[in-house]
Design an enzyme around this catalytic site. Sequence first.
Site, short mmCIF file in Angstrom:
data_model
loop_
_atom_site.label_atom_id
_atom_site.label_comp_id
_atom_site.label_asym_id
_atom_site.label_seq_id
_atom_site.Cartn_x
_atom_site.Cartn_y
_atom_site.Cartn_z
N TYR A 104 39.77 17.88 -48.06
CA TYR A 104 41.21 18.37 -47.00
C TYR A 104 41.28 19.80 -47.39
O TYR A 104 41.47 20.63 -46.29
CB TYR A 104 42.46 17.49 -47.23
CG TYR A 104 43.38 17.92 -46.23
CD1 TYR A 104 43.57 17.71 -44.92
CD2 TYR A 104 44.73 18.42 -47.10
CE1 TYR A 104 44.53 18.11 -44.27
CE2 TYR A 104 45.80 18.96 -46.20
CZ TYR A 104 45.60 18.59 -44.93
OH TYR A 104 46.68 18.95 -44.14
N LYS B 3 40.93 23.10 -44.51
CA LYS B 3 42.16 23.66 -44.33
C LYS B 3 42.01 25.32 -44.68
O LYS B 3 42.46 25.98 -43.87
CB LYS B 3 43.54 23.19 -44.93
CG LYS B 3 43.80 21.95 -44.21
CD LYS B 3 44.29 22.11 -42.66
CE LYS B 3 44.77 20.94 -42.10
NZ LYS B 3 45.23 21.18 -40.50
N1 LIG Z 1 53.03 16.65 -42.41
C1 LIG Z 1 52.90 17.42 -43.25
O1 LIG Z 1 53.32 17.20 -44.16
C2 LIG Z 1 51.74 18.40 -42.89
C3 LIG Z 1 51.58 19.31 -43.93
C4 LIG Z 1 50.69 20.58 -43.79
C5 LIG Z 1 49.86 20.04 -42.58
N2 LIG Z 1 49.97 19.42 -41.94
C6 LIG Z 1 49.17 19.43 -40.74
O2 LIG Z 1 49.72 19.25 -39.41
C7 LIG Z 1 49.00 18.48 -38.34
C8 LIG Z 1 49.54 17.31 -37.74
O3 LIG Z 1 49.99 16.55 -38.77
P1 LIG Z 1 51.10 15.54 -38.64
O4 LIG Z 1 51.80 15.48 -40.16
O5 LIG Z 1 51.81 15.65 -37.57
O6 LIG Z 1 50.21 14.10 -38.58
P2 LIG Z 1 50.72 12.70 -37.79
O7 LIG Z 1 52.10 12.58 -37.62
O8 LIG Z 1 49.88 11.69 -38.51
O9 LIG Z 1 49.89 12.81 -36.35
C9 LIG Z 1 48.56 13.01 -36.06
C10 LIG Z 1 48.28 13.23 -34.58
O10 LIG Z 1 46.85 13.16 -34.60
C11 LIG Z 1 46.45 12.28 -33.82
N3 LIG Z 1 45.22 11.71 -34.33
C12 LIG Z 1 44.80 11.41 -35.50
N4 LIG Z 1 43.48 11.07 -35.93
C13 LIG Z 1 43.14 11.44 -34.39
C14 LIG Z 1 41.84 11.50 -34.22
N5 LIG Z 1 40.79 10.95 -34.96
N6 LIG Z 1 41.45 12.04 -32.97
C15 LIG Z 1 42.42 12.36 -32.09
N7 LIG Z 1 43.59 12.24 -32.55
C16 LIG Z 1 43.97 11.89 -33.82
C17 LIG Z 1 47.45 10.98 -33.85
O11 LIG Z 1 47.41 10.33 -32.92
P3 LIG Z 1 46.61 9.08 -32.73
O12 LIG Z 1 46.67 7.99 -33.81
O13 LIG Z 1 46.73 8.31 -31.20
O14 LIG Z 1 45.20 9.46 -32.41
C18 LIG Z 1 48.70 11.74 -33.88
O15 LIG Z 1 49.04 12.28 -32.44
C19 LIG Z 1 47.56 18.21 -39.14
O16 LIG Z 1 46.62 19.21 -38.88
C20 LIG Z 1 47.99 18.44 -40.89
O17 LIG Z 1 47.07 18.71 -41.67
C21 LIG Z 1 50.92 18.47 -41.97
#
Ligand SMILES: NC(=O)c1ccc[n+]([C@@H]2O[C@H](COP(=O)([O-])OP(=O)(O)OC[C@H]3O[C@@H](n4cnc5c(N)ncnc54)[C@H](OP(=O)(O)O)[C@@H]3O)[C@@H](O)[C@H]2O)c1
Length: 339
Positions: free
Chosen positions: A226, A230
């Site tokens: 991961y 990134k």
């Molecule tokens: N949350 C954190 O603390 C954090 C920290 C650093 C970076 N980020 C980054 O922020 C971004 C969003 O993260 P988040 O925390 O909002 O995640 P999340 O709440 O788990 O949401 C993920 C989204 O992506 C979709 N998704 C997951 N797998 C998929 C696939 N194989 N194909 C298409 N869609 C997919 C999910 O919908 P479905 O399940 O319907 O597909 C959902 O809409 C990511 O790039 C993550 O690396 C997050």
Amino acid sequence: MSSQATTSIAAMASSFLASVKILTNTQPCAAAGLLALGSFTVASTLVAWTSVFLRIFVRPGINLKKFGAKKGAWAVVTGASDGIGREFSLQLAKAGFNVLLAARNGEKLAAVAQEIDGKSGSAVQTKTFAIDFAHADDATYEQFQSTLKDLDIGILVNNVGKSHEMPTDFIDTPAEEMNDILAINVNATLRVTSFVAPGMASRHRGLILNIGSFAGSAPSPMLATYSASKAFLVTFSEALAAELKPKGVVVELANTYFVVSSMSKIRRASAMVPTPAAYVRSVLRKIAPGTQTPFWSHALLDYVMQIAPASIVQAYTHALHVDIRKRALRKKEREAKKN
Ligand SMILES: NC(=O)c1ccc[n+]([C@@H]2O[C@H](COP(=O)([O-])OP(=O)(O)OC[C@H]3O[C@@H](n4cnc5c(N)ncnc54)[C@H](OP(=O)(O)O)[C@@H]3O)[C@@H](O)[C@H]2O)c1
């Protein structure tokens, strides 16, 4: 403070001043050199702190109108049905963009689209595209490309991302998990960007916003794949930003620490961990090219991490991940016993 402590501080200060006096009298050149060095260090630290303060709290971002808000332009958001991506969809619609939402689950996408339609009346349009970026074949990508082809896309948010189920040593990481992380975080970003960037360049207008992670700005033991995926986004975004700048397109990497979401598994917001709504507001208020850390507490932490020795940052991150793994395994055990 006790009177004994006050006396000893006064004694230390007067002995320091006496040494300075001796040095000034006996070695005036060395004393002047030391004074210049000290003044330079203090001044450069003050300049650095002021510029960090201005960047975090004062400097405004590029206005979203520049990318076609309220003029019929579209925002394309991947991973749009939940968490940070869902918030980008809602807030970009509110700012006046039509929104194309992409993720796996069509029903969840339709629910977000309905929420946008309900809030905006007929002010903006929505479209949904169900796609699994971990397993999409060329035919599915071609379908996605033809859905995007005729849209005037002002903003692309490459938000979809996958991390490891829990922090795990690389040698114990399942191959499928590694493949999915690369397919989603790297391949999907490259392919979707390649569909959208040429149109933006020809219109001389656009924003490509890639959602990065602190795991990409410093190596993260036990999240090696991961973390590297990134880090790829950092380099890719900065190179693309330079290529597309003369063509009027802004490329930003939003460097993100923890945010409340199902991916982070954190449910309660705090000063360090904003809700997706607060996080996305901060990103959209501070749009700028290159790598940015828009949320205030993330930006302060980022500054501390930049000035701290890399070995300490890495040891801290490693210990944090060992602890998160222990807790995740205990939770898994409890759930297994329940079932
Ligand atoms: N949350 C954190 O603390 C954090 C920290 C650093 C970076 N980020 C980054 O922020 C971004 C969003 O993260 P988040 O925390 O909002 O995640 P999340 O709440 O788990 O949401 C993920 C989204 O992506 C979709 N998704 C997951 N797998 C998929 C696939 N194989 N194909 C298409 N869609 C997919 C999910 O919908 P479905 O399940 O319907 O597909 C959902 O809409 C990511 O790039 C993550 O690396 C997050």
